[in-house]
Scaffold this motif. Structure first.
Motif: not given
Length: 187
Positions: A142-146
């Motif tokens: 989680g918490n990714t740019l994508e």
């Protein structure tokens, strides 16, 4: 009189639409609660390398640090400011979780609207379910740019497809992109 008001509210198309939006929001929340290892309150001892840095970048901005001068990562500033907004709402992992839920909610709404341009409600539900199934494997904790870019990408697709649906341009797009691909697959 009260029963007439209740009947009017529940027959109202707006109320029905609001219930659908609440259901999509609930799906977004529950999905991330289970599958976003870094930001979900369920996994307090899980630490993600990139996710931790991104949250720290958001806190740094709120503390007056300047991206690319005081800290550096290859991601663009848009992402750092999304993280800062999350940290402004709630400090720590929960702020990132709130932003993720909003991003997934936007993603699902745009995906549903795009599918509904061409598909029935039942087929749209299948598509969204398949998306969530495969999306779970790409979260990387989680918490990714994508996750935050997906709503913008899907919005561009939705607006383009909605604009050209039923026009001669749609025929051109199908001829240019679908037919050559189908011919290659049959060789």
């Amino acid at each position: 009189m009260k029963s007439q008001i209740k009947e009017h509210i529940f027959n109202n198309k707006t109320a029905h639409s609001a219930i659908k939006y609440m259901a999509v929001f609930l799906v977004s929340f529950l999905f991330l609660l289970v599958f976003s290892l870094w930001t979900s309150p369920f996994y307090k001892n899980w630490y993600g390398c990139d996710a931790s840095f991104f949250t720290m970048a958001g806190r740094a901005i709120l503390n007056g640090y300047v991206p690319y001068r005081d800290f550096f990562d290859l991601k663009g500033p848009y992402f750092f400011f999304i993280e800062a907004l999350g940290q402004l709402i709630v400090k720590g992992r929960t702020g990132a979780f709130v932003m993720q839920v909003l991003a997934l909610f936007a993603t699902l709404i745009i995906m549903i609207k795009t599918c509904r341009l061409f598909l029935s409600c039942k087929k749209t539900t299948v598509i969204v379910s398949l998306f969530l199934f495969f999306h779970a494997s790409t979260l990387w904790g989680g918490n990714t740019l994508e996750e935050f870019m997906l709503p913008l990408n899907l919005l561009a697709i939705y607006l383009s497809v909605k604009d050209i649906k039923g026009s001669a341009l749609m025929v051109v797009v199908l001829v240019l992109f679908y037919l050559p691909r189908s011919r290659l697959e049959h060789r």
